[in-house]
Design a protein around this motif. Structure first.
Motif, PDB file in Angstrom:
ATOM      1  N   VAL A   1       0.834  -1.204   0.000  1.00  0.00           N
ATOM      2  CA  VAL A   1       0.000   0.000   0.000  1.00  0.00           C
ATOM      3  C   VAL A   1       0.873   1.259   0.000  1.00  0.00           C
ATOM      4  CG1 VAL A   1      -1.862   1.185   1.227  1.00  0.00           C
ATOM      5  CG2 VAL A   1      -1.713  -1.299   1.314  1.00  0.00           C
ATOM      6  N   GLU A   2       0.469   2.242  -0.779  1.00  0.00           N
ATOM      7  CA  GLU A   2       1.181   3.519  -0.784  1.00  0.00           C
ATOM      8  C   GLU A   2       0.691   4.381   0.374  1.00  0.00           C
ATOM      9  OE1 GLU A   2       1.160   5.563  -4.514  1.00  0.00           O
ATOM     10  OE2 GLU A   2       1.691   3.766  -5.653  1.00  0.00           O
ATOM     11  N   ILE A   3       1.628   4.946   1.109  1.00  0.00           N
ATOM     12  CA  ILE A   3       1.245   5.845   2.193  1.00  0.00           C
ATOM     13  C   ILE A   3       1.935   7.193   1.953  1.00  0.00           C
ATOM     14  CG2 ILE A   3       0.988   6.100   4.684  1.00  0.00           C
ATOM     15  CD1 ILE A   3       1.643   3.147   4.956  1.00  0.00           C
ATOM     16  N   PRO A   4       1.256   8.082   1.260  1.00  0.00           N
ATOM     17  CA  PRO A   4       1.893   9.341   0.906  1.00  0.00           C
ATOM     18  C   PRO A   4       2.324  10.126   2.148  1.00  0.00           C
ATOM     19  CG  PRO A   4      -0.218   9.104  -0.219  1.00  0.00           C
ATOM     20  CD  PRO A   4      -0.125   8.001   0.781  1.00  0.00           C
ATOM     21  N   GLY A   5       3.518  10.668   2.096  1.00  0.00           N
ATOM     22  CA  GLY A   5       3.981  11.553   3.163  1.00  0.00           C
ATOM     23  C   GLY A   5       4.649  10.860   4.334  1.00  0.00           C
ATOM     24  N   VAL A   6       4.499   9.539   4.444  1.00  0.00           N
ATOM     25  CA  VAL A   6       5.152   8.826   5.549  1.00  0.00           C
ATOM     26  C   VAL A   6       6.422   8.168   4.994  1.00  0.00           C
ATOM     27  CG1 VAL A   6       4.922   6.994   7.267  1.00  0.00           C
ATOM     28  CG2 VAL A   6       2.928   8.370   6.656  1.00  0.00           C
ATOM     29  N   SER A   7       7.570   8.602   5.471  1.00  0.00           N
ATOM     30  CA  SER A   7       8.814   8.053   4.940  1.00  0.00           C
ATOM     31  C   SER A   7       9.007   6.629   5.450  1.00  0.00           C
ATOM     32  CB  SER A   7      10.001   8.916   5.341  1.00  0.00           C
ATOM     33  OG  SER A   7      10.274   8.743   6.714  1.00  0.00           O
ATOM     34  N   ILE A   8       9.718   5.834   4.651  1.00  0.00           N
ATOM     35  CA  ILE A   8       9.972   4.451   5.055  1.00  0.00           C
ATOM     36  C   ILE A   8      10.715   4.436   6.388  1.00  0.00           C
ATOM     37  CG2 ILE A   8      11.236   2.346   4.448  1.00  0.00           C
ATOM     38  CD1 ILE A   8      10.640   2.941   1.575  1.00  0.00           C
ATOM     39  N   ALA A   9      11.659   5.362   6.524  1.00  0.00           N
ATOM     40  CA  ALA A   9      12.460   5.403   7.749  1.00  0.00           C
ATOM     41  C   ALA A   9      11.565   5.642   8.971  1.00  0.00           C
ATOM     42  CB  ALA A   9      13.528   6.483   7.629  1.00  0.00           C
ATOM     43  N   ASN A  10      10.700   6.620   8.865  1.00  0.00           N
ATOM     44  CA  ASN A  10       9.809   6.956   9.975  1.00  0.00           C
ATOM     45  C   ASN A  10       8.848   5.799  10.271  1.00  0.00           C
ATOM     46  OD1 ASN A  10       8.738   8.535  11.949  1.00  0.00           O
ATOM     47  ND2 ASN A  10       7.673   9.942  10.574  1.00  0.00           N
ATOM     48  N   PHE A  11       8.338   5.214   9.210  1.00  0.00           N
ATOM     49  CA  PHE A  11       7.398   4.100   9.284  1.00  0.00           C
ATOM     50  C   PHE A  11       8.053   2.906  10.001  1.00  0.00           C
ATOM     51  CE2 PHE A  11       5.759   0.438   6.493  1.00  0.00           C
ATOM     52  CZ  PHE A  11       4.606   0.258   7.209  1.00  0.00           C
TER      53      PHE A  11
ATOM     54  N   LYS B   1      18.536   5.579  -1.463  1.00  0.00           N
ATOM     55  CA  LYS B   1      17.598   6.699  -1.598  1.00  0.00           C
ATOM     56  C   LYS B   1      16.139   6.264  -1.396  1.00  0.00           C
ATOM     57  CE  LYS B   1      17.324   6.261  -6.551  1.00  0.00           C
ATOM     58  NZ  LYS B   1      17.739   6.590  -7.856  1.00  0.00           N
ATOM     59  N   LEU B   2      15.887   4.991  -1.585  1.00  0.00           N
ATOM     60  CA  LEU B   2      14.526   4.490  -1.456  1.00  0.00           C
ATOM     61  C   LEU B   2      13.951   4.740  -0.060  1.00  0.00           C
ATOM     62  CD1 LEU B   2      13.101   3.112  -3.823  1.00  0.00           C
ATOM     63  CD2 LEU B   2      13.479   0.925  -2.716  1.00  0.00           C
ATOM     64  N   THR B   3      14.790   4.638   0.953  1.00  0.00           N
ATOM     65  CA  THR B   3      14.292   4.730   2.331  1.00  0.00           C
ATOM     66  C   THR B   3      13.892   6.149   2.731  1.00  0.00           C
ATOM     67  OG1 THR B   3      16.564   4.858   3.074  1.00  0.00           O
ATOM     68  CG2 THR B   3      15.496   2.711   3.211  1.00  0.00           C
ATOM     69  N   ASN B   4      14.326   7.145   1.954  1.00  0.00           N
ATOM     70  CA  ASN B   4      13.904   8.515   2.275  1.00  0.00           C
ATOM     71  C   ASN B   4      12.561   8.851   1.656  1.00  0.00           C
ATOM     72  OD1 ASN B   4      16.253   9.015   3.685  1.00  0.00           O
ATOM     73  ND2 ASN B   4      17.348   9.538   1.802  1.00  0.00           N
TER      74      ASN B   4
ATOM     75  N   GLY C   1       6.883  -1.785  -9.492  1.00  0.00           N
ATOM     76  CA  GLY C   1       6.475  -3.066  -8.919  1.00  0.00           C
ATOM     77  C   GLY C   1       7.630  -3.733  -8.186  1.00  0.00           C
ATOM     78  N   GLY C   2       8.787  -3.733  -8.831  1.00  0.00           N
ATOM     79  CA  GLY C   2       9.968  -4.360  -8.243  1.00  0.00           C
ATOM     80  C   GLY C   2      10.406  -3.663  -6.960  1.00  0.00           C
ATOM     81  N   GLU C   3      10.381  -2.323  -6.973  1.00  0.00           N
ATOM     82  CA  GLU C   3      10.777  -1.558  -5.783  1.00  0.00           C
ATOM     83  C   GLU C   3       9.845  -1.846  -4.606  1.00  0.00           C
ATOM     84  OE1 GLU C   3      12.884   2.468  -7.578  1.00  0.00           O
ATOM     85  OE2 GLU C   3      10.710   2.364  -7.480  1.00  0.00           O
ATOM     86  N   LYS C   4       8.559  -1.978  -4.929  1.00  0.00           N
ATOM     87  CA  LYS C   4       7.590  -2.267  -3.861  1.00  0.00           C
ATOM     88  C   LYS C   4       7.897  -3.607  -3.201  1.00  0.00           C
ATOM     89  CE  LYS C   4       3.588   0.400  -5.359  1.00  0.00           C
ATOM     90  NZ  LYS C   4       2.311   0.411  -6.037  1.00  0.00           N
TER      91      LYS C   4
END
Lengths: 469, 254
Positions: free
Chosen positions: B88-98, B136-139, B148-151
């Protein structure tokens, strides 16, 4: 203090008060301003206070507020006092040129009007009318539209003091100019500050207008801002509103943009009983940037209303509106964003977007994005959403071990951050980031911002209750 | 570790899973295969705690605890991880914070001190290398605008950070090119330990070339109709699902 007219309806009372207090109201005004008053008063007589019968006020009823027995004082109270004794702005590291209006009157420590070495003039509008009458006359009343709005007409008739800023050609004012509006009265007051801001050709200036109340009493502020961005000027205008629930704040901002100018405005409402921001931007000449951002976080029975009108009169300009809000309890938000693209305004790009999250069934958002386009070569978009937090995202987060409460907070914070991130002053952005987080956790009180008064009174906290989503 | 008995699940009265039994022990890798609509994803979601299903009967025990008594976040904190088929996409929530929030809520649940910012960053760097994810993905916001692959890589990255005891990967291979598939499989293999278990749900055999299962189960019309070793996957690849369907049909009628 006048009490003889207290039993009249507010409109009649104001008309009578104007006659009785003409000399005090006129004060040091220029003859032009006094002529404007006369016209404006007759417009107000005709228009009166806005009613829900007007399209732009359909969702916003002033009637209960107008029943208040307000007190008026027209004697000039512009004065020298040590404002830090009653209020300290707690935005750390925010290095600003700071000025204060106390109950609508300019407060100064040394002089009512300061002329910086680069020619920039900052200070009291009343004083500016005395010292720089020609400069004031060149701009005042040129952007405001009293003929269309009873409240603007009323302000024009009664205006006495407010902030005056003049940035001469080619000057970039480095420090933001911060205006702190403080309402502090034991009685219900009706205030009508008037601000005039001019950024000359190639000039740059940032204005941060903070509205606070140091009182839990009823107050009504009917403020008008006129802001002029001359050719290639760069202007950023912030409104930070954190007021008590008994306060009513109506700010009518009229922006006028000339060729190649850039204007960015931010209206952030953290608290407020009744707040209405009217933003009217006239893009007079080509190649302008006109960007308007807004965020409102409201609960209990607060009402916040953002009403925008962007008038593309000339070709090749860009305008953008992004307004987002989170509403709890029985809070009410109204958004109306109109973009008019006139026939001459080819190659216009205009976007508008309003997104609302409702946390309860009782919270209500009315949103009216509106495009009126007469040119044929334009790119325009508009969108509006009113909804709840995404349940898919909620489950995704919970499946990683994040509690429902934290997941909601993360999502609401992220929702709000889209607007906060547009704040270009780093210290203010950090502070706002923190305030939004506190607000969403229910830890922000209006008293957070004032040192003395709130410590001595029982703090009022406002809580967006996360468990209700 | 996971013991499913007689599980019957429905949505709006429609039966999705029927009398399903599954036993997964520590250190094992199970593959669940089956044609579309056979109930594979439902099984994953039920274990993860999605509440859009009705559990009509049966039981799910996880490390001797009744899973039905736990909300999704508690299951996650106790070590269950589901890799989503559609992250699921969660706009505005960074992976790091999540992920920092997730890890610290898990640590709190386990009675551990929260990780400091620096500790978390160190852990994140470590795991990035493990799953070969670009820094860079984690920011970026969680899954927002990801390919699809990145997800899917991001799912494995989250799994690496959370170090689950039981991972259920729901069609993690779908929509992946062969390079991304290898990265994902590699990540899963590196995270394999004697004391954890993995359930790989897939439609195709090709993922099982890289993640070698101990057991393969075929799910058809809500039932596990066939179980076997890794060779069963190869058999399915060559014969297709029709063969299983026929057999199952005979079973049901017989």
């Amino acid at each position: 203090m006048d009490t003889s007219t207290n039993t009249l309806p507010l409109k009649e009372r104001l008309l009578a008060l104007f006659e009785e207090n003409q000399e005090a109201i006129k004060g040091p005004s220029t003859p032009l301003v006094n002529r404007m008053r006369k016209n404006a008063l007759s417009m107000f007589r005709k228009l009166g206070f806005p009613t829900t019968g007007l399209e732009s006020w359909r969702f916003t009823d002033l009637t209960p507020l107008l029943k208040t027995e307000f007190e008026f004082d027209f004697s000039n109270q512009s004065r020298s006092m040590d404002i830090e004794k009653i209020f300290t702005c707690d935005v750390y590291d925010l290095d600003t040129f700071s000025v204060t209006l106390y109950n609508g009157w300019f407060v100064y420590q040394n002089a009512a009007l300061t002329r910086l070495s680069n020619g920039t003039i900052i200070g009291s509008l009343a004083k500016a009318m005395e010292v720089y009458p020609d400069l004031v006359d060149q701009y005042i009343g040129k952007a405001a539209k009293p003929e269309q709005a009873g409240l603007t007409a009323l302000n024009t008739a009664f205006m006495q003091d407010g902030l005056f800023i003049y940035v001469p050609e080619g000057i970039k004012v480095e420090k933001p100019i911060q205006l702190i509006n403080i309402v502090d009265s034991e009685h219900p007051v009706f205030l009508q500050p008037r601000h005039l801001i001019v950024a000359g050709k190639n000039a740059g200036v940032t204005i941060v207008q903070c509205d606070h109340s140091l009182t839990h009493n009823i107050s009504f502020t009917n403020s008008v801002v006129e802001l002029f961005a001359e050719d290639n000027a760069d202007v950023e205008h912030y409104m930070i509103q954190n007021k008590g629930r008994n306060s009513a704040l109506i700010t009518s901002s009229y922006f006028q943009q000339k060729k190649d100018s850039r204007l960015t405005t931010h209206a952030i409402t953290l608290n407020g009983g009744f707040t209405r921001n009217i933003m009217d931007a006239s893009i007079k000449e080509s190649n302008c940037h006109s960007e308007h951002n807004g965020l409102y976080l409201v609960d209990s029975n607060q009402h916040v209303d953002n009403h925008l009108f962007i008038d593309h009169e000339a070709p090749g300009s860009y305008s953008d509106q992004l307004f987002k809000g989170i509403l709890d309890d029985e809070a009410r938000a109204v958004f109306s964003g109109k973009v008019l693209v006139r026939r001459e305004a080819q190659k216009t790009i205009a976007h508008q977007n309003n997104k609302n999250i409702l946390l309860t069934d009782e919270a209500k958002a009315n949103t009216q994005p509106h495009l009126e386009i007469y040119a044929d070569d334009v790119k325009c978009s508009h969108g509006a959403t009113v909804g709840q937090l995404d349940p898919q995202a909620m489950f995704y987060m919970r499946s990683r071990g994040i509690s429902e409460r934290s997941a909601r907070q993360l999502m609401m914070y992220a929702f709000a951050m889209e607007v906060v991130q547009k704040i270009s002053i780093e210290a203010l952005r950090d502070r706002m980031d923190h305030l939004v987080e506190k607000r969403l956790k229910g830890e922000l009180s209006i008293c957070d911002q004032c040192m003395l008064h709130c410590n001595s009174k029982e703090p009022t906290t406002f809580n967006i209750d996360l468990s209700k989503i | 570790m996971l013991s499913i008995k007689n599980l019957q699940v429905s949505i709006n009265g429609k039966l999705i899973l029927k009398d399903l039994d599954l036993e997964v022990k520590e250190g094992e890798v199970h593959a669940i295969m089956g044609p579309n609509g056979s109930g594979k994803s439902t099984l994953a979601s039920v274990v993860a705690g999605r509440d859009t299903f009705d559990i009509d009967k049966g039981e799910i025990l996880y490390r001797d605890q009744n899973l039905m008594d736990m909300n999704p976040e508690t299951r996650a904190r106790e070590g269950i991880f589901m890799g989503f088929q559609y992250p699921v996409e969660i706009p505005g929530v960074s992976i790091a914070n999540f992920m920092r929030t997730a890890i610290n809520e898990k640590r709190k649940h386990l009675g551990l001190e929260p990780l400091s910012g620096a500790e978390f960053l160190k852990l994140m760097e470590e795991k990035k290398k493990l799953v070969d994810i670009q820094s860079k993905l984690t920011n970026r916001s969680v899954n927002e605008g990801f390919s699809g692959g990145e997800k899917k890589k991001n799912e494995i990255f989250q799994m690496a950070l959370l170090e689950p005891r039981l991972a259920i990967l729901d069609e993690t291979d779908s929509g992946l090119d062969i390079d991304a598939l290898k990265v994902v499989a590699n990540g899963v293999n590196k995270l394999r330990r004697k004391d954890n278990a993995t359930i790989v749900i897939t439609h195709y055999q090709r993922l099982l070339d890289y993640i070698i299962p101990d057991y393969v189960h075929v799910l058809y019309e809500g039932r596990i109709v066939k179980s076997g070793g890794k060779e069963l996957a190869l058999e399915l690849e060559s014969k297709g699902y029709d063969w299983v369907k026929k057999e199952a049909g005979a079973q049901i009628q017989g």
